[in-house]
Scaffold this motif. Structure first.
Motif, PDB file in Angstrom:
ATOM      1  N   TYR A 129       0.850  -1.186   0.000  1.00 48.80           N
ATOM      2  CA  TYR A 129       0.000   0.000   0.000  1.00 48.80           C
ATOM      3  C   TYR A 129       0.883   1.232   0.000  1.00 48.80           C
ATOM      4  N   SER A 130       0.387   2.318  -0.582  1.00 50.69           N
ATOM      5  CA  SER A 130       1.122   3.576  -0.544  1.00 50.69           C
ATOM      6  C   SER A 130       1.002   4.180   0.853  1.00 50.69           C
ATOM      7  N   LYS A 131       1.874   5.132   1.154  1.00 46.48           N
ATOM      8  CA  LYS A 131       1.793   5.818   2.454  1.00 46.48           C
ATOM      9  C   LYS A 131       0.428   6.480   2.619  1.00 46.48           C
ATOM     10  N   ALA A 132      -0.071   7.076   1.537  1.00 47.09           N
ATOM     11  CA  ALA A 132      -1.377   7.740   1.607  1.00 47.09           C
ATOM     12  C   ALA A 132      -2.473   6.727   1.932  1.00 47.09           C
ATOM     13  N   GLN A 133      -2.440   5.549   1.313  1.00 44.15           N
ATOM     14  CA  GLN A 133      -3.447   4.522   1.591  1.00 44.15           C
ATOM     15  C   GLN A 133      -3.381   4.065   3.047  1.00 44.15           C
ATOM     16  N   ILE A 134      -2.184   3.903   3.552  1.00 46.77           N
ATOM     17  CA  ILE A 134      -2.009   3.471   4.942  1.00 46.77           C
ATOM     18  C   ILE A 134      -2.511   4.552   5.904  1.00 46.77           C
ATOM     19  N   ILE A 135      -2.136   5.790   5.652  1.00 48.36           N
ATOM     20  CA  ILE A 135      -2.576   6.890   6.523  1.00 48.36           C
ATOM     21  C   ILE A 135      -4.093   7.028   6.484  1.00 48.36           C
ATOM     22  N   LEU A 136      -4.675   6.916   5.294  1.00 47.39           N
ATOM     23  CA  LEU A 136      -6.130   7.001   5.187  1.00 47.39           C
ATOM     24  C   LEU A 136      -6.804   5.861   5.951  1.00 47.39           C
ATOM     25  N   ALA A 156     -20.909  14.923  13.888  1.00 47.15           N
ATOM     26  CA  ALA A 156     -21.245  15.321  12.524  1.00 47.15           C
ATOM     27  C   ALA A 156     -19.988  15.691  11.734  1.00 47.15           C
ATOM     28  N   ILE A 157     -19.081  16.395  12.364  1.00 49.81           N
ATOM     29  CA  ILE A 157     -17.830  16.781  11.694  1.00 49.81           C
ATOM     30  C   ILE A 157     -17.022  15.534  11.334  1.00 49.81           C
ATOM     31  N   ALA A 158     -16.913  14.605  12.266  1.00 52.14           N
ATOM     32  CA  ALA A 158     -16.176  13.362  11.994  1.00 52.14           C
ATOM     33  C   ALA A 158     -16.848  12.569  10.879  1.00 52.14           C
ATOM     34  N   GLY A 159     -18.168  12.590  10.817  1.00 55.22           N
ATOM     35  CA  GLY A 159     -18.884  11.889   9.750  1.00 55.22           C
ATOM     36  C   GLY A 159     -18.563  12.452   8.377  1.00 55.22           C
ATOM     37  N   VAL A 160     -18.503  13.766   8.283  1.00 57.44           N
ATOM     38  CA  VAL A 160     -18.144  14.404   7.011  1.00 57.44           C
ATOM     39  C   VAL A 160     -16.700  14.056   6.642  1.00 57.44           C
ATOM     40  N   LEU A 161     -15.818  14.074   7.627  1.00 59.27           N
ATOM     41  CA  LEU A 161     -14.416  13.691   7.372  1.00 59.27           C
ATOM     42  C   LEU A 161     -14.323  12.254   6.874  1.00 59.27           C
ATOM     43  N   VAL A 164     -15.358  12.120   3.179  1.00 58.51           N
ATOM     44  CA  VAL A 164     -14.318  12.652   2.290  1.00 58.51           C
ATOM     45  C   VAL A 164     -13.142  11.682   2.197  1.00 58.51           C
ATOM     46  N   LEU A 165     -12.699  11.146   3.330  1.00 56.01           N
ATOM     47  CA  LEU A 165     -11.535  10.256   3.337  1.00 56.01           C
ATOM     48  C   LEU A 165     -11.818   8.921   2.664  1.00 56.01           C
ATOM     49  N   VAL A 166     -13.031   8.385   2.834  1.00 53.13           N
ATOM     50  CA  VAL A 166     -13.382   7.133   2.157  1.00 53.13           C
ATOM     51  C   VAL A 166     -13.418   7.358   0.644  1.00 53.13           C
ATOM     52  N   LEU A 167     -13.980   8.475   0.209  1.00 52.90           N
ATOM     53  CA  LEU A 167     -13.992   8.773  -1.227  1.00 52.90           C
ATOM     54  C   LEU A 167     -12.565   8.911  -1.757  1.00 52.90           C
ATOM     55  N   TRP A 216      -5.781   4.158   8.602  1.00 47.34           N
ATOM     56  CA  TRP A 216      -5.713   4.325  10.056  1.00 47.34           C
ATOM     57  C   TRP A 216      -6.450   5.576  10.529  1.00 47.34           C
ATOM     58  N   THR A 217      -6.496   6.619   9.703  1.00 41.39           N
ATOM     59  CA  THR A 217      -7.253   7.822  10.064  1.00 41.39           C
ATOM     60  C   THR A 217      -8.746   7.522  10.071  1.00 41.39           C
ATOM     61  N   ILE A 218      -9.208   6.818   9.036  1.00 42.45           N
ATOM     62  CA  ILE A 218     -10.619   6.431   8.995  1.00 42.45           C
ATOM     63  C   ILE A 218     -10.945   5.525  10.183  1.00 42.45           C
ATOM     64  N   ALA A 219     -10.063   4.582  10.482  1.00 38.66           N
ATOM     65  CA  ALA A 219     -10.294   3.678  11.625  1.00 38.66           C
ATOM     66  C   ALA A 219     -10.415   4.479  12.922  1.00 38.66           C
ATOM     67  N   ALA A 220      -9.541   5.450  13.118  1.00 41.30           N
ATOM     68  CA  ALA A 220      -9.593   6.270  14.335  1.00 41.30           C
ATOM     69  C   ALA A 220     -10.885   7.089  14.386  1.00 41.30           C
ATOM     70  N   LEU A 221     -11.287   7.640  13.253  1.00 40.21           N
ATOM     71  CA  LEU A 221     -12.526   8.420  13.216  1.00 40.21           C
ATOM     72  C   LEU A 221     -13.752   7.544  13.482  1.00 40.21           C
ATOM     73  N   VAL A 222     -13.762   6.336  12.940  1.00 40.16           N
ATOM     74  CA  VAL A 222     -14.881   5.417  13.192  1.00 40.16           C
ATOM     75  C   VAL A 222     -14.920   5.048  14.674  1.00 40.16           C
ATOM     76  N   PHE A 223     -13.769   4.785  15.267  1.00 39.44           N
ATOM     77  CA  PHE A 223     -13.713   4.487  16.700  1.00 39.44           C
ATOM     78  C   PHE A 223     -14.253   5.670  17.510  1.00 39.44           C
ATOM     79  N   PHE A 224     -13.853   6.872  17.115  1.00 39.07           N
ATOM     80  CA  PHE A 224     -14.361   8.089  17.759  1.00 39.07           C
ATOM     81  C   PHE A 224     -15.885   8.152  17.634  1.00 39.07           C
ATOM     82  N   GLN A 225     -16.408   7.857  16.449  1.00 36.25           N
ATOM     83  CA  GLN A 225     -17.848   7.898  16.225  1.00 36.25           C
ATOM     84  C   GLN A 225     -18.578   6.926  17.151  1.00 36.25           C
TER      85      GLN A 225
END
Length: 160
Positions: A6-13, A53-58, A61-64, A15-24
């Motif tokens: 995976y690219s660095k961007a794919q990896i960062i995305l 709501a802010i995390a949901g929008v993030l 965007v990140l999943v797209l 784990w960022t999405i995972a953290a945001l989902v956990f936050f949600q």
């Protein structure tokens, strides 16, 4: 040609999405209290800025963005020699994540912005699909690493 990692961007995305989902998941009760206040009339039925709501929008965007990268760059292949049923389960799980995360973000936005109670209920119930899917994903990643001894987990950690 499929990439081998995976690219660095794919990896960062990822784990960022995972953290945001956990936050949600952790912040679910807070948004429910505000939502209930809007629906019962104890709070104005107007969308307000809320961390959930802010995390949901993030997440949307990140999943797209992740889907765009997947289309442009591709993803590493599944381990050679893996049983076709496990490959189908892995592929299905990943696409179900994308569908569920997009649907939850869009339904959450529709419910929040338009005050649609039925859509909010569907959005809230969807977590009962998401949480077991996360558990399956985590168990599968550890099984790949410790039982099947593949590099699947290492690739998403950026170690392969």
């Amino acid at each position: 040609m499929q990439p081998i990692s995976y690219s660095k961007a794919q990896i960062i995305l990822h784990w960022t999405i995972a953290a945001l989902v956990f936050f949600q998941i952790l912040m679910h009760e807070g948004i429910i209290q505000v939502w209930d206040g809007r629906m019962t009339g104890t709070l104005p039925n107007e969308p307000t800025i809320h961390p959930h709501a802010i995390a949901g929008v993030l997440i949307l965007v990140l999943v797209l963005w992740r889907l765009v990268l997947r289309r442009q760059r591709g993803v590493p292949g599944l381990p050679e020699g893996e049983h076709p049923a496990l490959k189908a389960l892995a592929t299905g799980t990943h696409w179900l994540f994308y569908i569920l995360l997009l649907a939850m973000a869009l339904s959450g936005m529709a419910a929040w912005l338009l005050g649609l109670e039925a859509v909010g209920t569907v959005h809230s119930i969807a977590r009962f699909l998401l949480i077991p899917l996360i558990a399956l994903h985590v168990v599968a990643a550890f099984a790949q690493h410790f039982w099947f001894r593949t590099d699947v987990l290492r690739r998403m950690l950026g170690l392969a």
